[in-house]
Design a protein around this motif. Structure first.
Motif, mmCIF file in Angstrom:
data_model
loop_
_atom_site.group_PDB
_atom_site.id
_atom_site.type_symbol
_atom_site.label_atom_id
_atom_site.label_comp_id
_atom_site.label_asym_id
_atom_site.label_seq_id
_atom_site.Cartn_x
_atom_site.Cartn_y
_atom_site.Cartn_z
ATOM 1 N N TRP A 160 0.820 -1.211 0.000
ATOM 2 C CA TRP A 160 0.000 0.000 0.000
ATOM 3 C C TRP A 160 0.856 1.264 0.000
ATOM 4 C CZ3 TRP A 160 -1.810 -2.000 5.205
ATOM 5 C CH2 TRP A 160 -1.298 -1.276 6.266
ATOM 6 N N LYS A 199 0.632 3.153 -3.234
ATOM 7 C CA LYS A 199 -0.679 3.745 -3.438
ATOM 8 C C LYS A 199 -0.848 5.021 -2.617
ATOM 9 C CE LYS A 199 -2.635 -0.818 -4.392
ATOM 10 N NZ LYS A 199 -2.777 -0.625 -5.828
ATOM 11 N N SER A 200 0.134 5.355 -1.811
ATOM 12 C CA SER A 200 0.131 6.579 -1.020
ATOM 13 C C SER A 200 1.167 7.525 -1.618
ATOM 14 C CB SER A 200 0.473 6.262 0.437
ATOM 15 O OG SER A 200 0.791 7.432 1.147
ATOM 16 N N THR A 208 5.321 7.667 -1.614
ATOM 17 C CA THR A 208 6.015 7.547 -2.890
ATOM 18 C C THR A 208 6.966 8.715 -3.125
ATOM 19 O OG1 THR A 208 4.120 6.357 -3.817
ATOM 20 C CG2 THR A 208 5.692 7.268 -5.377
ATOM 21 N N ASP A 211 -4.897 -6.641 -3.597
ATOM 22 C CA ASP A 211 -5.070 -5.292 -4.155
ATOM 23 C C ASP A 211 -6.184 -4.541 -3.445
ATOM 24 O OD1 ASP A 211 -3.026 -5.666 -5.895
ATOM 25 O OD2 ASP A 211 -4.262 -5.972 -7.673
ATOM 26 N N ALA A 229 -5.323 -1.100 -1.561
ATOM 27 C CA ALA A 229 -5.937 0.125 -2.071
ATOM 28 C C ALA A 229 -6.711 0.841 -0.979
ATOM 29 C CB ALA A 229 -6.849 -0.201 -3.255
ATOM 30 N N GLY A 287 -4.069 2.304 1.609
ATOM 31 C CA GLY A 287 -3.250 3.354 1.034
ATOM 32 C C GLY A 287 -4.026 4.630 0.777
ATOM 33 N N SER A 288 -5.264 4.509 0.312
ATOM 34 C CA SER A 288 -6.086 5.668 0.009
ATOM 35 C C SER A 288 -6.418 6.454 1.270
ATOM 36 C CB SER A 288 -7.365 5.218 -0.697
ATOM 37 O OG SER A 288 -8.230 6.307 -0.931
ATOM 38 N N ASP A 294 -3.345 8.231 2.767
ATOM 39 C CA ASP A 294 -2.962 9.420 2.025
ATOM 40 C C ASP A 294 -3.807 10.629 2.424
ATOM 41 O OD1 ASP A 294 -0.789 9.578 0.381
ATOM 42 O OD2 ASP A 294 -1.949 9.734 -1.449
ATOM 43 N N THR A 326 -3.230 12.780 -6.925
ATOM 44 C CA THR A 326 -4.152 11.991 -6.120
ATOM 45 C C THR A 326 -5.507 12.668 -6.000
ATOM 46 O OG1 THR A 326 -4.566 11.100 -3.900
ATOM 47 C CG2 THR A 326 -3.220 13.071 -4.025
#
Length: 440
Positions: free
Chosen positions: A161, A164-165, A169, A245, A249, A252-253, A256, A354
């Motif tokens: 994850w 996805k952040s 990243t 996944d 997801a 991570g979402s 963020d 994002t």
């Protein structure tokens, strides 16, 4: 003769049976005479398998140590010519296992066994989920309504994850939280030096220190997954990838959103929007001409440069709408102003795009935000322990806010809980442009 892997698999099954018997007494029950004898036999069998595996491993080590190189020319001179070898099949690369595979299979086994850890371990062994999964399930630690995921599997999912952040990243640095808390000292005001005249006292100035305090916040992700996928008994990487996944997801979402815009209340981390100082927040210029856009972008960069920020790993965070506007912006000759955006770069710095940055802010409900941050100065304190639980009967709210019954949809809700916190070591490393209506 069985191979080492076959013996290990058999030992895992024996261990699952031993743990199931032990659980009876752990839960306050009592073993009958037949079960006591079964326990003794299983223990002896486990010891025999362990000894046999040990001997086979020792034999392999001895064989490897005793191996000597062969001089092919000398060997062929003293030995009869061997018949030509049969044609061999070309080597084919082994299909790599997907990241998070063990975590996915652990979830599937737990659901199939109705939460019974020992039955889940047996299910994993019987369906070739791997020795590591079976052994992990037999040694899980119960938590608050769920089970604590082994560190190796938890780390796999956390790594998934992270991409996805966008905050991770772009380079925010993860550090472990010891006992759920961590304090990082920072220099708030430095010593001041200057030139003085003859027989003039040297002014004294002291260094001022401050702290960045991180304390674990609980992030709970609720992921609805089809029972058709979870009940699939065999090993199938496509099935496992869907499960993993979905978990990654969801976590991570939400992470963020917290790291970017949460205000630090109601047990949430404090995000960049609320860490930024008032003097580092700018209102976008009226209009979207090239000159105004350039001025606004340079304001954000200059804010950090003016305070001698380290700029070790600076980057942008923006909404997809803002990204598309800047990417399509052209000068008077029809040339793209920022051609490097095809590589997710703007003015030489990477971009994190994002939907966690909204486009419905402001009085007109059409404004967005643009962040410029030195992510090398941002820290994510995290506990790599995950707590996982599931329910087939609970209800949940979908993306539209409507209540959905997992039982009616034939779904299982998988809940994953992680703990972390976020903050910049120097708040002067964050600048924000608000009221961005570009592309609206």
């Amino acid at each position: 003769m069985p191979t080492i892997n076959e013996l290990r698999s058999e030992r895992a099954k024996v261990n699952a049976s031993v743990q199931a018997l032990a659980k009876i007494e752990a839960d306050g029950g009592q073993l009958n005479a037949e079960q006591v004898q079964q326990f003794t036999d299983l223990q002896a069998k486990f010891d025999d398998l362990t000894a046999q595996i040990g001997r086979m491993e020792a034999a392999e080590r001895v064989a490897a140590a005793a191996a000597v190189p062969v001089d092919r020319a000398q060997a062929s001179a003293h030995q009869p010519q061997a018949p030509p070898a049969a044609a061999s099949m070309p080597a084919t690369p082994r299909t790599p296992e997907i990241p998070g595979l063990g975590m996915s299979r652990m979830v599937r086994a737990l659901v199939a066994a109705q939460g019974n850890q020992q039955a889940a371990a047996k299910f994993a062994a019987d369906n070739n989920f791997g020795d590591d999964v079976a052994m992990a399930l037999s040694t899980l630690t119960p938590g608050a309504g769920g089970v604590l995921v082994p560190t190796n599997m938890a780390r796999e999912v956390i790594e998934l994850w992270r991409p996805k952040s966008v905050v991770r990243t772009l380079g925010a640095r993860p550090i472990p939280l010891n006992n759920g808390n961590l304090t990082l000292p920072r220099l708030k005001g430095g010593a001041v030096v200057g030139y003085i005249g003859t027989e003039t006292d040297i002014p004294t100035t002291g260094q001022q220190f401050d702290d960045l305090k991180l304390s674990s916040k609980k992030l709970a992700g609720l992921v609805p997954i089809s029972n058709d996928l979870l009940s699939y008994a065999g090993t199938n990487q496509n099935v496992d990838k869907i499960v993993v996944d979905d978990l990654a997801a969801a976590m991570g979402s939400r992470e963020d959103k917290a790291f970017i815009r949460d205000d630090g209340t109601n047990n949430t981390p404090k995000g960049l929007l609320h860490w930024a100082l008032a003097g580092f927040k700018f209102i976008a210029s009226a209009g979207d001409t090239l000159q105004k856009v350039e001025t606004d972008l340079n304001k954000l960069i200059l804010a950090l440069e003016a305070v001698d920020a380290n700029l070790g790993r600076p980057g942008w965070i923006m909404s997809p709408r803002t990204f598309r506007f800047l990417e399509a912006l052209r000068d008077g000759n029809g040339n793209k102003v920022y051609p490097e955006m095809k590589d997710n770069m703007l003015k030489g710095y990477p971009i994190g795009k994002t939907t966690q940055v909204p486009n419905n802010l402001g009085a007109g409900s059409n404004a967005s935000e643009l962040y410029f941050v030195d992510f090398n100065d941002c820290f994510i304190g995290e506990d790599e322990t995950l707590l996982i639980d599931y329910s087939k009967e609970a209800a949940y709210k979908d993306g539209n806010g409507d209540m959905v019954s997992a039982f009616q949809r034939d779904q299982t809700l998988v809940r994953v809980i992680a703990k972390h916190d976020f903050g910049p070591r120097h708040v002067e490393s964050v600048s924000i442009l608000t009221g961005v209506t570009w592309g609206a």
